[in-house]
Design a protein around this motif. Structure first.
Motif, PDB file in Angstrom:
ATOM      1  N   UNK A 311       0.857  -1.185   0.000  1.00 11.86           N
ATOM      2  CA  UNK A 311       0.000   0.000   0.000  1.00 11.86           C
ATOM      3  C   UNK A 311       0.894   1.237   0.000  1.00 11.86           C
ATOM      4  N   UNK A 312       0.392   2.324  -0.546  1.00 14.14           N
ATOM      5  CA  UNK A 312       1.146   3.573  -0.563  1.00 14.14           C
ATOM      6  C   UNK A 312       0.609   4.500   0.515  1.00 14.14           C
ATOM      7  N   UNK A 313       1.482   5.006   1.388  1.00 15.73           N
ATOM      8  CA  UNK A 313       1.001   5.914   2.436  1.00 15.73           C
ATOM      9  C   UNK A 313       0.617   7.269   1.855  1.00 15.73           C
ATOM     10  N   UNK A 314      -0.246   7.988   2.577  1.00 14.07           N
ATOM     11  CA  UNK A 314      -0.596   9.346   2.162  1.00 14.07           C
ATOM     12  C   UNK A 314       0.423  10.354   2.672  1.00 14.07           C
ATOM     13  N   UNK A 315       1.112  10.002   3.758  1.00 14.83           N
ATOM     14  CA  UNK A 315       2.161  10.862   4.287  1.00 14.83           C
ATOM     15  C   UNK A 315       3.026  10.049   5.245  1.00 14.83           C
ATOM     16  N   UNK A 316       4.168  10.643   5.612  1.00 14.38           N
ATOM     17  CA  UNK A 316       5.056   9.972   6.555  1.00 14.38           C
ATOM     18  C   UNK A 316       6.239   9.317   5.885  1.00 14.38           C
ATOM     19  N   UNK A 317       7.098   8.726   6.710  1.00 11.75           N
ATOM     20  CA  UNK A 317       8.376   8.191   6.246  1.00 11.75           C
ATOM     21  C   UNK A 317       8.585   6.780   6.786  1.00 11.75           C
ATOM     22  N   UNK A 318       9.145   5.896   5.928  1.00 12.32           N
ATOM     23  CA  UNK A 318       9.601   4.566   6.325  1.00 12.32           C
ATOM     24  C   UNK A 318      11.102   4.507   6.053  1.00 12.32           C
ATOM     25  N   UNK A 319      11.870   4.106   7.068  1.00  6.82           N
ATOM     26  CA  UNK A 319      13.320   4.006   6.920  1.00  6.82           C
ATOM     27  C   UNK A 319      13.816   2.653   7.409  1.00  6.82           C
ATOM     28  N   UNK A 320      14.796   2.111   6.699  1.00  7.67           N
ATOM     29  CA  UNK A 320      15.509   0.910   7.140  1.00  7.67           C
ATOM     30  C   UNK A 320      16.980   1.282   7.258  1.00  7.67           C
ATOM     31  N   UNK A 321      17.528   1.103   8.452  1.00  7.87           N
ATOM     32  CA  UNK A 321      18.922   1.511   8.734  1.00  7.87           C
ATOM     33  C   UNK A 321      19.162   2.965   8.351  1.00  7.87           C
ATOM     34  N   UNK A 322      18.155   3.799   8.605  1.00  7.85           N
ATOM     35  CA  UNK A 322      18.303   5.223   8.353  1.00  7.85           C
ATOM     36  C   UNK A 322      18.104   5.657   6.920  1.00  7.85           C
ATOM     37  N   UNK A 323      17.820   4.727   6.011  1.00  6.14           N
ATOM     38  CA  UNK A 323      17.640   5.056   4.595  1.00  6.14           C
ATOM     39  C   UNK A 323      16.155   4.979   4.243  1.00  6.14           C
ATOM     40  N   UNK A 324      15.666   6.032   3.570  1.00  3.41           N
ATOM     41  CA  UNK A 324      14.249   6.095   3.228  1.00  3.41           C
ATOM     42  C   UNK A 324      13.877   5.033   2.194  1.00  3.41           C
ATOM     43  N   UNK A 325      12.714   4.412   2.399  1.00  7.05           N
ATOM     44  CA  UNK A 325      12.170   3.424   1.469  1.00  7.05           C
ATOM     45  C   UNK A 325      11.133   4.114   0.595  1.00  7.05           C
ATOM     46  N   UNK A 326      11.192   3.875  -0.699  1.00 10.23           N
ATOM     47  CA  UNK A 326      10.232   4.464  -1.621  1.00 10.23           C
ATOM     48  C   UNK A 326       8.824   3.991  -1.274  1.00 10.23           C
ATOM     49  N   UNK A 327       7.908   4.909  -1.032  1.00 17.32           N
ATOM     50  CA  UNK A 327       6.556   4.488  -0.614  1.00 17.32           C
ATOM     51  C   UNK A 327       5.809   3.740  -1.710  1.00 17.32           C
ATOM     52  N   UNK A 328       5.082   2.715  -1.305  1.00 12.31           N
ATOM     53  CA  UNK A 328       4.235   1.966  -2.234  1.00 12.31           C
ATOM     54  C   UNK A 328       4.979   1.102  -3.216  1.00 12.31           C
TER      55      UNK A 328
END
Length: 502
Positions: A311-328
């Motif tokens: 699913x694609x978020x409407x807002x916010x951030x997902x990070x793994x080991x400090x690196x942002x993950x492309x949403x959706x």
């Protein structure tokens, strides 16, 4: 038990049933007798023969030997589908409702009449059929708009409208939350009081003690026992299912070293909002197992699916080991080291026509050979490793996953999720529809993965699944409402899930 059940009339009977598929014996001279008006549980590990018996009791296939009878009369010929529908119906774990058709069309499918269809009459009759079940829906709307609970009740109403008095329920609560389960059980008891008979298949043993009068246990294609539920203890029932003493042994978080605040953060969710949830912030450290609990409408499943890119978020951030993950993006989630066991293994987790090896290697195909061309020997190695590492019961790595039991299919999904050694593992209802020993095996893998330093998110309606967690985060109406440590109690957790915590 009502008087009909106590009286001794049999609603359904299968006697001396044997069924083979090649060299595999699916049922070995088994039998079951279900008394009129009772709820009779059929339990056993995945692969015990339950699904094969259901296919024989519903006339989808004939036994190699043995006989089936309904209400004292021999079962109809396999070609007499109307005859079978008048005697028995099955509400499967995988819904048979056709989402593109309206609710009314689903209720009267194959019974619309051979000439001109009277749509007003069909809609009126559909509303009348659903009224006793409290299903308040517009019968002209597509069935895709129904909730899981409503779909099940539509299927039961459809079976009763044909005249069936014996209904098989296959894992009816697997996708329901607590209140929906209670509503379903209330309706089952009311139907039972009117003389409807149920065969109830479930891996949730507490449900059997709540709604059933009799239980039959199959193990390894054989009949093990049939007994009144109130005369059989839980440990004795588990022993009969597994053939081993000791009951269910679930790993506990307390058996692992505590993950301190100084441990490296593997996964970060910051003000994440999306479908059915708002403003979720969370940190999962390496080696930590975090549970996400809540009702079906809490948003917990949607959060997990958003982490993995389904699913694609409407807002916010997902990070793994400090690196942002492309949403959706599932591809980017995999690239950052996120693995997932999705909610529906049949539609999201497996390609049923492919082998165990091919399914286990799906997430790492690009690493096994150029342009995704994998040498057969390497593919076989991946499959063999999956079978050995996750205790998959199969004839070999080339066996199609469609031939496996539910528990073994789920182990293949777990093998696929872990094939790339993920930094973060997201598990959504990881033990849904699996037997006791498969549950132990799958939760053992969770414990093992955490010990290697991965962060694990476990989303589940099963309290046993949450015992392996270091923390349990409870969501309510799309927001984080409570958080518990390892010392949570069942009463406190359930109160938080239901929104009645202090």
């Amino acid at each position: 038990m009502n008087e009909a059940a106590a009286g001794g009339t049999l609603a359904a009977a299968a006697r001396n049933i044997t069924k083979r598929y090649g060299k595999t014996v699916a049922l070995n001279d088994v039998g079951i007798e279900i008394r009129d008006g009772e709820s009779h549980a059929l339990v056993g590990r995945n692969g015990a023969g339950k699904s094969t018996l259901v296919s024989i009791l519903t006339g989808l296939q004939a036994p190699d030997s043995g006989e089936v009878a309904f209400f004292g009369r021999p079962a109809p010929a396999l070609s007499d589908r109307e005859g079978w529908r008048r005697n028995v119906a099955c509400v499967y774990q995988r819904s048979t409702i056709m989402p593109a058709l309206s609710v009314a069309e689903n209720l009267f499918i194959n019974r619309q009449g051979k000439t001109v269809i009277s749509w007003p009459k069909m809609r009126r009759q559909s509303a009348e059929l659903l009224e006793p079940f409290g299903v308040d829906v517009d019968v002209t709307k597509p069935a895709s708009e129904l909730t899981v609970e409503q779909r099940q009740l539509v299927e039961i109403a459809r079976a009763l409208s044909v005249g069936a008095k014996f209904i098989i329920l296959d894992e009816p609560t697997a996708q329901l939350d607590g209140p929906a389960i209670e509503r379903l059980f209330e309706r089952l008891r009311a139907l039972q009081d009117t003389g409807i008979t149920f065969m109830f298949i479930s891996h949730h043993l507490e449900e059997i003690y709540e709604v059933c009068q009799t239980v039959t246990v199959f193990r390894d294609a054989r009949h093990i026992l049939t007994a009144p539920v109130n005369e059989l203890g839980r440990a004795e029932l588990v022993d009969a299912m597994t053939g081993e003493p000791g009951g269910l042994s679930v790993p506990s978080a307390a058996d692992r070293p505590n993950v301190g605040q100084k441990a490296t953060v593997a996964l970060t969710l910051r003000d994440l909002s999306g479908d059915s949830f708002t403003g979720v912030s969370l940190e999962a450290r390496k080696g930590e197992v975090i549970g996400l609990a809540g009702s079906a409408s809490s948003g917990k499943h949607q959060v997990a699916e958003t982490i993995y890119g389904l699913r694609k978020p409407t807002s916010g951030v997902i990070e793994v080991d400090g690196r942002k993950v492309k949403p959706g993006s599932v591809v980017d989630a995999l690239r950052h080291g996120i693995g997932c066991v999705p909610r529906d293994r049949h539609h999201q987790g497996l390609v049923l026509g492919l082998s165990i090896a091919e399914n286990a290697a799906l997430t790492v195909m690009g690493k096994l050979g150029p342009a995704g061309l994998v040498p057969p020997r390497q593919l076989a190695s991946v499959g063999g490793s999956a079978i050995a590492s996750y205790d998959i019961v199969a004839s070999g790595a080339e066996q199609p996953v469609s031939d496996l039991s539910g528990g073994n299919q789920q182990k293949v999904v777990m093998a696929r999720a872990l094939a790339g050694d993920p930094k973060v593992l997201v598990l959504i209802n990881p033990t849904a529809g699996v037997d006791v020993k498969s549950k132990e095996s799958l939760l053992g893998v969770v414990d093992r993965v955490a010990r290697t330093g991965a962060a694990v998110i476990v989303v589940s309606d099963e309290l046993d699944d949450l015992k392996v967690c270091d923390r349990v985060v409870v969501m309510f109406h799309g927001e984080v409402a409570h958080e518990f440590g390892r010392d949570w109690t069942e009463s406190a957790l359930v109160a938080a899930i239901e929104g009645v915590a202090e």
